[in-house]
Design a protein around this motif. Structure first.
Motif, PDB file in Angstrom:
ATOM      1  N   LEU A 210       0.832  -1.199   0.000  1.00 46.31           N
ATOM      2  CA  LEU A 210       0.000   0.000   0.000  1.00 46.31           C
ATOM      3  C   LEU A 210       0.868   1.251   0.000  1.00 46.31           C
ATOM      4  N   LYS A 211       1.911   1.257   0.823  1.00 48.66           N
ATOM      5  CA  LYS A 211       2.790   2.420   0.885  1.00 48.66           C
ATOM      6  C   LYS A 211       3.455   2.682  -0.458  1.00 48.66           C
ATOM      7  N   LEU A 212       3.881   1.616  -1.133  1.00 49.24           N
ATOM      8  CA  LEU A 212       4.501   1.772  -2.448  1.00 49.24           C
ATOM      9  C   LEU A 212       3.502   2.362  -3.441  1.00 49.24           C
ATOM     10  N   ILE A 213       2.294   1.837  -3.443  1.00 49.26           N
ATOM     11  CA  ILE A 213       1.249   2.310  -4.356  1.00 49.26           C
ATOM     12  C   ILE A 213       0.950   3.784  -4.109  1.00 49.26           C
ATOM     13  N   LEU A 214       0.847   4.161  -2.841  1.00 44.94           N
ATOM     14  CA  LEU A 214       0.517   5.550  -2.511  1.00 44.94           C
ATOM     15  C   LEU A 214       1.678   6.489  -2.812  1.00 44.94           C
ATOM     16  N   ILE A 215       2.902   6.021  -2.595  1.00 43.89           N
ATOM     17  CA  ILE A 215       4.077   6.845  -2.920  1.00 43.89           C
ATOM     18  C   ILE A 215       4.105   7.150  -4.414  1.00 43.89           C
ATOM     19  N   LEU A 216       3.722   6.169  -5.215  1.00 42.12           N
ATOM     20  CA  LEU A 216       3.691   6.378  -6.664  1.00 42.12           C
ATOM     21  C   LEU A 216       2.496   7.232  -7.102  1.00 42.12           C
ATOM     22  N   PHE A 217       1.460   7.300  -6.262  1.00 43.21           N
ATOM     23  CA  PHE A 217       0.260   8.064  -6.620  1.00 43.21           C
ATOM     24  C   PHE A 217       0.308   9.504  -6.120  1.00 43.21           C
ATOM     25  N   LEU A 218       0.988   9.749  -5.009  1.00 39.58           N
ATOM     26  CA  LEU A 218       0.985  11.087  -4.421  1.00 39.58           C
ATOM     27  C   LEU A 218       1.539  12.171  -5.349  1.00 39.58           C
ATOM     28  N   PRO A 219       2.600  11.915  -6.124  1.00 37.81           N
ATOM     29  CA  PRO A 219       3.038  12.966  -7.067  1.00 37.81           C
ATOM     30  C   PRO A 219       1.941  13.360  -8.050  1.00 37.81           C
ATOM     31  N   PHE A 220       1.096  12.416  -8.420  1.00 41.37           N
ATOM     32  CA  PHE A 220      -0.013  12.702  -9.323  1.00 41.37           C
ATOM     33  C   PHE A 220      -0.978  13.682  -8.657  1.00 41.37           C
ATOM     34  N   ILE A 221      -1.247  13.474  -7.359  1.00 42.85           N
ATOM     35  CA  ILE A 221      -2.112  14.392  -6.609  1.00 42.85           C
ATOM     36  C   ILE A 221      -1.479  15.769  -6.533  1.00 42.85           C
ATOM     37  N   PHE A 222      -0.185  15.822  -6.200  1.00 43.44           N
ATOM     38  CA  PHE A 222       0.485  17.114  -6.023  1.00 43.44           C
ATOM     39  C   PHE A 222       0.576  17.891  -7.339  1.00 43.44           C
ATOM     40  N   LEU A 223       0.760  17.191  -8.448  1.00 49.43           N
ATOM     41  CA  LEU A 223       0.784  17.872  -9.743  1.00 49.43           C
ATOM     42  C   LEU A 223      -0.548  18.555 -10.019  1.00 49.43           C
ATOM     43  N   ASN A 224      -1.634  17.902  -9.652  1.00 41.37           N
ATOM     44  CA  ASN A 224      -2.954  18.506  -9.818  1.00 41.37           C
ATOM     45  C   ASN A 224      -3.150  19.673  -8.863  1.00 41.37           C
ATOM     46  N   LEU A 225      -2.658  19.532  -7.637  1.00 42.81           N
ATOM     47  CA  LEU A 225      -2.782  20.620  -6.665  1.00 42.81           C
ATOM     48  C   LEU A 225      -1.986  21.841  -7.118  1.00 42.81           C
ATOM     49  N   MET A 226      -0.822  21.629  -7.694  1.00 45.68           N
ATOM     50  CA  MET A 226      -0.002  22.746  -8.144  1.00 45.68           C
ATOM     51  C   MET A 226      -0.679  23.531  -9.265  1.00 45.68           C
ATOM     52  N   MET A 227      -1.528  22.862 -10.017  1.00 45.73           N
ATOM     53  CA  MET A 227      -2.216  23.519 -11.119  1.00 45.73           C
ATOM     54  C   MET A 227      -3.497  24.214 -10.686  1.00 45.73           C
ATOM     55  N   GLY A 228      -3.935  23.986  -9.468  1.00 45.62           N
ATOM     56  CA  GLY A 228      -5.154  24.636  -9.024  1.00 45.62           C
ATOM     57  C   GLY A 228      -6.368  23.737  -9.067  1.00 45.62           C
ATOM     58  N   VAL A 229      -6.199  22.491  -9.500  1.00 43.08           N
ATOM     59  CA  VAL A 229      -7.318  21.551  -9.504  1.00 43.08           C
ATOM     60  C   VAL A 229      -7.378  20.924  -8.116  1.00 43.08           C
ATOM     61  N   ARG A 230      -7.905  21.677  -7.154  1.00 41.66           N
ATOM     62  CA  ARG A 230      -7.758  21.297  -5.754  1.00 41.66           C
ATOM     63  C   ARG A 230      -8.875  20.399  -5.241  1.00 41.66           C
ATOM     64  N   GLY A 231     -10.084  20.606  -5.742  1.00 46.50           N
ATOM     65  CA  GLY A 231     -11.257  20.014  -5.129  1.00 46.50           C
ATOM     66  C   GLY A 231     -11.172  18.536  -4.846  1.00 46.50           C
ATOM     67  N   TYR A 232     -11.157  17.746  -5.910  1.00 51.22           N
ATOM     68  CA  TYR A 232     -11.193  16.301  -5.758  1.00 51.22           C
ATOM     69  C   TYR A 232      -9.960  15.789  -5.031  1.00 51.22           C
ATOM     70  N   TYR A 233      -8.775  16.319  -5.371  1.00 48.67           N
ATOM     71  CA  TYR A 233      -7.543  15.746  -4.848  1.00 48.67           C
ATOM     72  C   TYR A 233      -7.254  16.176  -3.414  1.00 48.67           C
ATOM     73  N   PHE A 234      -7.674  17.380  -3.028  1.00 42.72           N
ATOM     74  CA  PHE A 234      -7.560  17.767  -1.622  1.00 42.72           C
ATOM     75  C   PHE A 234      -8.406  16.817  -0.773  1.00 42.72           C
ATOM     76  N   SER A 235      -9.634  16.586  -1.196  1.00 40.89           N
ATOM     77  CA  SER A 235     -10.521  15.695  -0.459  1.00 40.89           C
ATOM     78  C   SER A 235     -10.048  14.249  -0.552  1.00 40.89           C
ATOM     79  N   PHE A 236      -9.401  13.899  -1.670  1.00 42.60           N
ATOM     80  CA  PHE A 236      -8.916  12.536  -1.828  1.00 42.60           C
ATOM     81  C   PHE A 236      -7.843  12.205  -0.788  1.00 42.60           C
TER      82      PHE A 236
END
Length: 441
Positions: A210-236
């Motif tokens: 699980l930790k490996l999967i989430l480590i690989l997924f978190l950059p995807f969340i942060f890339l969206n947050l950096m662009m301003g697409v906050r809603g879904y990924y902040f709550s995610f």
């Protein structure tokens, strides 16, 4: 528990009577309203926590927390004298009339009374916290295969989108300036990335995996947050915390860990905001916490302005507006409010955003606000209980929960409309797994 409800009702009714009988200055009336809104909110939070045995990461509590962060907090600041809610300083510097802010306070009071009443009268069976699934190797293996098939296409699409964002600037996110279209085959396989993640989550994988999967997924969340697409990924992120502490941590999220979590969110929020706006990180110094929470409360301005323009007869809303996202996505209620507040700002990409409070009042007035307040906890708790009985339903719950948590700052039906494709694909894949693999057992 019933005494608490009686106290809420007496205070709110007494406030209405007091306001109608005694003449007070606008400032005093608004301050008293802010006190009532603040009291109602924290009592709603307390009742929510007590009903779920002080599980800070229960979906019900997370919903109340996001409501406080996005909607209630500026009334709290006004009550403490830290800010003046009538001076929004966002998009439009026009001072808001006390009457519209007072009407908004009544909306929030009515919502919280209905919310708290539902929590008190619901039987204890609605508050079960027993997501106790064990490892399912079939879902795990299929999920991992899909996840790693989709990871390269998904990141490719995201990197290309970010590159366009860096070239066109932050506001291009909101003015539809970013229109990168990946080839159909890449988009097709990119969908596997998130679907695979949800299959892995419902499989309840080993902790290290699980930790490996989430480590690989978190950059995807942060890339969206950096662009301003906050809603879904902040709550995610909140949903992932709920998931992790329910299945992998035997200890509750105590106050000490809560403080570290809040500090981390505030710091991350400041870094992201600084990057997007071209500011120096930690520019606000010791006021970083106040600035963060104050800025998150922008959505209450969407509600206040909705009240204003509805009372002025400038916005004509009806129940069909709930389906604007499908029928006329270019003509949403929140966009109508934005254009009325400041068309020039809206054209530049600035937005107050939406809110279920905004939609509720514009479409159905105080009656619909009361209904939303009464049914919101019922829906969340019902979905929570049902998802504990079936692994696939738990996956559906995880998919829609981020948008439910973000609904105080977005639209009511987003949890269905924005996830329609993923929900259908997820149900199709789990159905095929059941036929091809589980039917052989």
């Amino acid at each position: 528990m019933y005494i608490k409800l009686l106290l809420v009702l007496v205070l709110n009714i007494s406030h209405l009577i007091f306001q109608s009988v005694f003449e007070m200055s606008d400032e005093r009336s608004l301050w008293i309203s802010s006190v009532l809104v603040t009291f109602n909110y924290f009592l709603m939070l307390y009742i929510s926590l007590s009903r779920v045995n002080y599980n800070y990461l229960h979906p019900l509590v997370l919903y109340v927390i996001t409501s406080g962060l996005f909607i209630y907090n500026r009334f709290f600041f006004h009550f403490l004298g830290l800010s003046d809610i009538t001076k929004p300083n966002f998009m439009d510097f026009t001072v808001l009339e006390h009457g519209y802010v007072y009407s908004t306070a009544l909306i929030l009071q009515l919502f919280t009374v209905a919310f708290a009443s539902t929590l008190i009268f619901l039987p204890s069976s609605f508050y079960k916290n027993n997501w106790s699934f064990k490892l399912d190797n079939i879902y795990f293996k299929v999920g991992v295969i899909m996840y790693f098939i989709g990871i390269v296409p998904a990141y490719y699409i995201q990197v290309m989108t970010v590159s366009e964002f860096l070239n066109k600037g932050y506001l291009s996110v909101f003015t539809d300036g970013i229109k990168y279209e990946a080839p159909a085959l890449i988009k097709f396989f990119g969908v596997f990335f998130r679907l695979g993640l949800f299959l892995i989550l419902i499989s309840i994988p080993p902790k290290k995996m699980l930790k490996l999967i989430l480590i690989l997924f978190l950059p995807f969340i942060f890339l969206n947050l950096m662009m301003g697409v906050r809603g879904y990924y902040f709550s995610f992120i909140l949903v992932l915390l709920f998931y992790y502490y329910n299945f992998y941590s035997l200890k509750k999220l105590n106050l000490k860990k809560s403080f570290y979590l809040v500090f981390g969110v505030v710091l991350l929020g400041d870094l992201i905001a600084s990057y997007r706006l071209g500011l120096m990180p930690l520019e606000n110094g010791f006021s970083i916490f106040y600035e963060f929470f104050y800025n998150q409360g922008t959505s209450v301005l969407a509600v206040i302005n909705s009240v204003k323009y509805q009372e002025l007869g400038l916005i004509d809303a009806g129940y069909i507006n709930y389906f604007d996202l499908v029928i006329t996505p270019q003509n949403l209620l929140q966009d109508k409010v934005d254009y009325l507040v400041s068309s020039a700002s809206k054209v530049r990409g600035l937005s107050l955003g939406g809110s279920i409070y905004q939609e509720g009042y514009l479409i159905g007035g105080f009656l619909l606000i009361f209904i939303l307040g009464a049914f919101s906890p019922l829906v969340i708790l019902s979905l929570s209980v049902i998802s504990q009985r079936n692994r696939v339903l738990f996956g559906v719950f995880l998919i829609i929960l981020p948008d439910i948590l973000f609904s105080p700052r977005s639209r009511l039906l987003d949890f269905l409309l924005k996830n329609a494709v993923y929900l259908l694909l997820f149900l199709l894949i789990t159905f095929l797994i059941a036929i091809l693999f589980k039917g052989k057992k």
